[in-house]
Design an enzyme around this catalytic site. Structure first.
Site, PDB file in Angstrom:
ATOM      1  N   HIS A   1       7.064 -58.856  44.380  1.00  0.00           N
ATOM      2  CA  HIS A   1       5.762 -59.509  44.168  1.00  0.00           C
ATOM      3  C   HIS A   1       5.553 -60.482  45.328  1.00  0.00           C
ATOM      4  O   HIS A   1       5.382 -60.072  46.458  1.00  0.00           O
ATOM      5  CB  HIS A   1       5.801 -60.171  42.786  1.00  0.00           C
ATOM      6  CG  HIS A   1       4.497 -60.698  42.269  1.00  0.00           C
ATOM      7  ND1 HIS A   1       3.288 -60.454  42.863  1.00  0.00           N
ATOM      8  CD2 HIS A   1       4.218 -61.483  41.195  1.00  0.00           C
ATOM      9  CE1 HIS A   1       2.328 -61.048  42.175  1.00  0.00           C
ATOM     10  NE2 HIS A   1       2.869 -61.689  41.150  1.00  0.00           N
TER      11      HIS A   1
ATOM     12  N   HIS B   1       1.200 -50.181  46.309  1.00  0.00           N
ATOM     13  CA  HIS B   1       0.641 -51.149  45.368  1.00  0.00           C
ATOM     14  C   HIS B   1       0.399 -50.463  44.050  1.00  0.00           C
ATOM     15  O   HIS B   1       0.018 -49.281  44.025  1.00  0.00           O
ATOM     16  CB  HIS B   1      -0.670 -51.735  45.909  1.00  0.00           C
ATOM     17  CG  HIS B   1      -1.021 -53.024  45.262  1.00  0.00           C
ATOM     18  ND1 HIS B   1      -1.676 -53.086  44.059  1.00  0.00           N
ATOM     19  CD2 HIS B   1      -0.765 -54.295  45.631  1.00  0.00           C
ATOM     20  CE1 HIS B   1      -1.820 -54.358  43.727  1.00  0.00           C
ATOM     21  NE2 HIS B   1      -1.276 -55.111  44.656  1.00  0.00           N
TER      22      HIS B   1
ATOM     23  N   ASP C   1       0.909 -58.083  51.985  1.00  0.00           N
ATOM     24  CA  ASP C   1       2.098 -58.735  52.532  1.00  0.00           C
ATOM     25  C   ASP C   1       2.566 -58.143  53.850  1.00  0.00           C
ATOM     26  O   ASP C   1       3.449 -58.692  54.499  1.00  0.00           O
ATOM     27  CB  ASP C   1       3.245 -58.660  51.513  1.00  0.00           C
ATOM     28  CG  ASP C   1       2.968 -59.551  50.333  1.00  0.00           C
ATOM     29  OD1 ASP C   1       2.514 -60.671  50.566  1.00  0.00           O
ATOM     30  OD2 ASP C   1       3.177 -59.114  49.194  1.00  0.00           O
TER      31      ASP C   1
HETATM   32  N1  CMC Z   1       8.436 -47.608  50.177  1.00  0.00           N
HETATM   33  C1  CMC Z   1       8.855 -46.341  49.931  1.00  0.00           C
HETATM   34  N2  CMC Z   1       8.512 -45.647  48.822  1.00  0.00           N
HETATM   35  C2  CMC Z   1       7.729 -46.271  47.936  1.00  0.00           C
HETATM   36  C3  CMC Z   1       7.236 -47.577  48.144  1.00  0.00           C
HETATM   37  C4  CMC Z   1       7.630 -48.250  49.313  1.00  0.00           C
HETATM   38  N3  CMC Z   1       7.208 -49.483  49.576  1.00  0.00           N
HETATM   39  N4  CMC Z   1       6.469 -47.944  47.102  1.00  0.00           N
HETATM   40  C5  CMC Z   1       6.468 -46.905  46.263  1.00  0.00           C
HETATM   41  N5  CMC Z   1       7.203 -45.898  46.776  1.00  0.00           N
HETATM   42  C6  CMC Z   1       7.409 -44.552  46.193  1.00  0.00           C
HETATM   43  C7  CMC Z   1       8.305 -44.634  44.970  1.00  0.00           C
HETATM   44  O1  CMC Z   1       9.653 -44.468  45.311  1.00  0.00           O
HETATM   45  C8  CMC Z   1       7.773 -43.482  44.158  1.00  0.00           C
HETATM   46  O2  CMC Z   1       8.249 -42.295  44.719  1.00  0.00           O
HETATM   47  P1  CMC Z   1       8.649 -41.051  43.766  1.00  0.00           P
HETATM   48  O3  CMC Z   1       7.360 -40.634  43.117  1.00  0.00           O
HETATM   49  O4  CMC Z   1       9.225 -40.036  44.675  1.00  0.00           O
HETATM   50  O5  CMC Z   1       9.643 -41.594  42.768  1.00  0.00           O
HETATM   51  C9  CMC Z   1       6.265 -43.517  44.432  1.00  0.00           C
HETATM   52  O6  CMC Z   1       6.145 -44.108  45.731  1.00  0.00           O
HETATM   53  C10 CMC Z   1       5.464 -44.302  43.422  1.00  0.00           C
HETATM   54  O7  CMC Z   1       5.962 -45.639  43.410  1.00  0.00           O
HETATM   55  P2  CMC Z   1       6.082 -46.561  42.121  1.00  0.00           P
HETATM   56  O8  CMC Z   1       7.361 -47.322  42.216  1.00  0.00           O
HETATM   57  O9  CMC Z   1       5.826 -45.738  40.885  1.00  0.00           O
HETATM   58  O10 CMC Z   1       4.867 -47.519  42.324  1.00  0.00           O
HETATM   59  P3  CMC Z   1       4.628 -48.848  41.522  1.00  0.00           P
HETATM   60  O11 CMC Z   1       3.176 -48.935  41.285  1.00  0.00           O
HETATM   61  O12 CMC Z   1       5.504 -48.949  40.332  1.00  0.00           O
HETATM   62  O13 CMC Z   1       5.148 -49.955  42.545  1.00  0.00           O
HETATM   63  C11 CMC Z   1       5.191 -51.641  44.183  1.00  0.00           C
HETATM   64  C12 CMC Z   1       4.300 -50.773  43.277  1.00  0.00           C
HETATM   65  C13 CMC Z   1       4.289 -52.611  44.942  1.00  0.00           C
HETATM   66  C14 CMC Z   1       6.203 -52.432  43.339  1.00  0.00           C
HETATM   67  C15 CMC Z   1       5.938 -50.707  45.159  1.00  0.00           C
HETATM   68  O14 CMC Z   1       5.013 -49.969  45.930  1.00  0.00           O
HETATM   69  C16 CMC Z   1       6.897 -51.466  46.074  1.00  0.00           C
HETATM   70  O15 CMC Z   1       8.033 -51.727  45.675  1.00  0.00           O
HETATM   71  N6  CMC Z   1       6.439 -51.847  47.309  1.00  0.00           N
HETATM   72  C17 CMC Z   1       7.260 -52.644  48.193  1.00  0.00           C
HETATM   73  C18 CMC Z   1       7.205 -54.098  47.781  1.00  0.00           C
HETATM   74  C19 CMC Z   1       5.880 -54.751  48.135  1.00  0.00           C
HETATM   75  O16 CMC Z   1       5.374 -54.588  49.250  1.00  0.00           O
HETATM   76  N7  CMC Z   1       5.334 -55.518  47.186  1.00  0.00           N
HETATM   77  C20 CMC Z   1       4.104 -56.282  47.410  1.00  0.00           C
HETATM   78  C21 CMC Z   1       3.000 -55.835  46.506  1.00  0.00           C
HETATM   79  S1  CMC Z   1       1.433 -56.530  47.030  1.00  0.00           S
HETATM   80  C22 CMC Z   1       1.563 -58.198  46.677  1.00  0.00           C
HETATM   81  C23 CMC Z   1       1.500 -58.499  45.243  1.00  0.00           C
HETATM   82  O17 CMC Z   1       0.438 -58.263  44.638  1.00  0.00           O
HETATM   83  O18 CMC Z   1       2.511 -59.001  44.718  1.00  0.00           O
END
Ligand code: CMC
Length: 436
Positions: free
Chosen positions: A268, A307, A363
């Site tokens: 986050h 996201h 970010d």
């Molecule tokens: N790098 C590589 N793969 C990713 C990433 C990433 N940053 N984010 C998601 N994926 C993949 C994930 O592994 C999954 O793949 P598969 O379908 O093969 O299992 C797919 O994309 C869907 O991801 P998810 O985990 O279901 O997506 P989510 O909505 O649960 O997670 C997130 C959202 C922001 C937690 C995630 O994208 C992430 O961890 N990003 C990196 C951390 C980050 O930049 N966070 C800041 C968010 S913006 C600021 C805020 O609002 O806090």
């Protein structure tokens, strides 16, 4: 269009049910009538991480993730970033309308007169180790403020509530700056109430022996724009924490400490810190393809990408990328920018990221700007918490005044043991699968 209802047939019993659809949603409680027998609890909805559950009705922030839209109280984020100031946007978020000139003068005055923190709160901060993380200090100090303002428990007294909301907006920069000065071994610099909200923050962070600190106007405005972009983001993890903890009717200082703690995590508000670490580790453009391969193999995350809501582009990231160039004209170009641009270029062309709709989020570039402005990475989540304070309190107040809301209490699906008898010590040793 047909009737705004949902028909559901329970194949266990053959019975059918009709439920109203309002605002594109059905009420989870309507499913409780679906039972196999009379003393059945009724059907529950299973939604780990609330990926498809609306927990409130809100008038504050609108996001359309597929179209990359973010609006506060109906105003597009791009217009606010170009034309508003953080304090004006904070007023808009909290009160629902842009202020008149007179309202703004009063609002700015009310925030400015509350910027000082009690000297004992300052002493409290002195107690942290020299290398304490500023976010840990902020989480604890904002919670400690509840002991300085015991009357803040009167959360249903409108006047009291507003006073403490103003105090929180006013004092967060002071606590944040004191945390930074403490961890840098520098004496605290007190607020300068002649300066703007962000100008004063820069003063408290960077003032040395000069009689009066003069913030660089480009950096002051850049920080203000970053604060506008971070002011609210509907039901994200920390806002949900604010609403959830606040639903037990505690004081706003303790409640905001919970929101700050939620923001601290690397998925986050800690993400921009993680982006900087990632870019520093990649170290040069030549290493980018190798790193992207590691991400695709599931060995790393591309921090600052992806996201939960935005599946096209994050409109805040577009504003920030533009802002970066203005900041670098003053501070000099951050060499990490080239690595970031190359990462973005490769990722946006790669099937792995396209398929999963992974785009740069807020970010991805904010950390590079913050670093160029002289902030250590440990200050990044703190710089997120300051502007998000207004979003948290606006959402908290909306929750408190919403007659439909109650103490937050999700259901669970129990998958543990059925009832079993207590095992005495001597019989336990031979139990299979016991934890060592
Ligand atoms: N790098 C590589 N793969 C990713 C990433 C990433 N940053 N984010 C998601 N994926 C993949 C994930 O592994 C999954 O793949 P598969 O379908 O093969 O299992 C797919 O994309 C869907 O991801 P998810 O985990 O279901 O997506 P989510 O909505 O649960 O997670 C997130 C959202 C922001 C937690 C995630 O994208 C992430 O961890 N990003 C990196 C951390 C980050 O930049 N966070 C800041 C968010 S913006 C600021 C805020 O609002 O806090």
């Amino acid at each position: 269009m047909g009737e705004e209802t949902l028909s559901v047939t329970d194949n266990r019993t053959g019975r059918s049910y009709e439920m109203p659809i309002k605002d594109g949603a059905v009420r989870a409680m309507d499913f409780r009538q679906i039972k196999v027998h009379d003393d059945d609890f009724g059907l529950k909805l299973y939604d780990p991480a609330f990926t498809n559950t609306a927990s409130c009705r809100s008038e504050i922030t609108y996001i359309d993730g597929d179209r990359g839209i973010l609006r506060y109280r109906g105003y597009p984020i791009e217009q606010l970033a170009a034309q508003s100031t953080y304090l004006e946007t904070a007023y808009l978020i909290l009160f629902g309308e842009l202020p008149t000139r007179a309202q703004f003068v009063e609002w700015e005055h009310d925030i400015t007169i509350h910027t000082y923190i009690h000297e004992n709160a300052k002493k409290f901060m002195d107690g942290f180790l020299y290398d304490a993380h500023p976010m840990g200090m902020l989480v604890s100090t904002v919670a400690a403020l509840s002991t300085f303002y015991p009357q803040s428990k009167e959360i249903f007294d409108e006047e009291d509530r507003l006073l403490h909301m103003k105090r929180l907006i006013a004092k967060m920069p002071t606590m944040a700056a004191f945390a930074y000065r403490h961890s840098s071994g520098l004496p605290y610099a007190y607020p300068d109430n002649d300066l703007s909200y962000t100008g004063n923050l820069l003063n408290m962070l960077y003032k040395f022996s000069e009689a009066k600190y003069q913030p660089d106007p480009v950096l002051e405005r850049a920080l203000d724009v970053l604060f506008i972009l971070h002011a609210d983001h509907e039901q994200n993890c920390s806002t949900n924490a604010m609403r959830c903890v606040g639903s037990s009717h505690g004081d706003p200082y303790s409640t905001i400490a919970a929101a700050c703690a939620a923001l601290y995590g690397p998925l986050h508000g800690g993400a921009n810190e993680a982006v900087l670490k990632m870019l520093t580790e990649i170290a040069s453009i030549e290493n980018v393809p190798k790193f992207v391969d590691r991400v695709k193999d599931g060995e790393d995350l591309l921090m600052g990408f992806g996201h939960r809501v935005y599946k096209n582009f994050d409109p805040r990231a577009s504003v920030i990328k533009e802002l970066a160039h203005q900041v670098f004209e003053v501070t000099g170009r951050n060499p990490l920018l080239d690595i970031a641009l190359e990462l973005e270029r490769i990722a946006l062309e790669d099937e792995y990221f396209i398929e999963r709709k992974l785009y740069p989020n807020v970010d991805f570039y904010s950390g590079i700007i913050y670093q160029s402005m002289g902030f250590p990475v440990s200050m990044f989540p703190v710089l997120f918490a300051i502007p998000r304070t207004v979003g948290w309190i606006a959402q908290w107040q909306e929750m408190l005044l919403d007659e439909e809301q109650k103490i937050a209490r999700p259901r669970q699906i129990y998958v543990g043991h059925d009832q079993r008898d207590y095992i005495s010590w001597d019989r336990r040793e031979s139990r299979q699968g016991a934890v060592a």
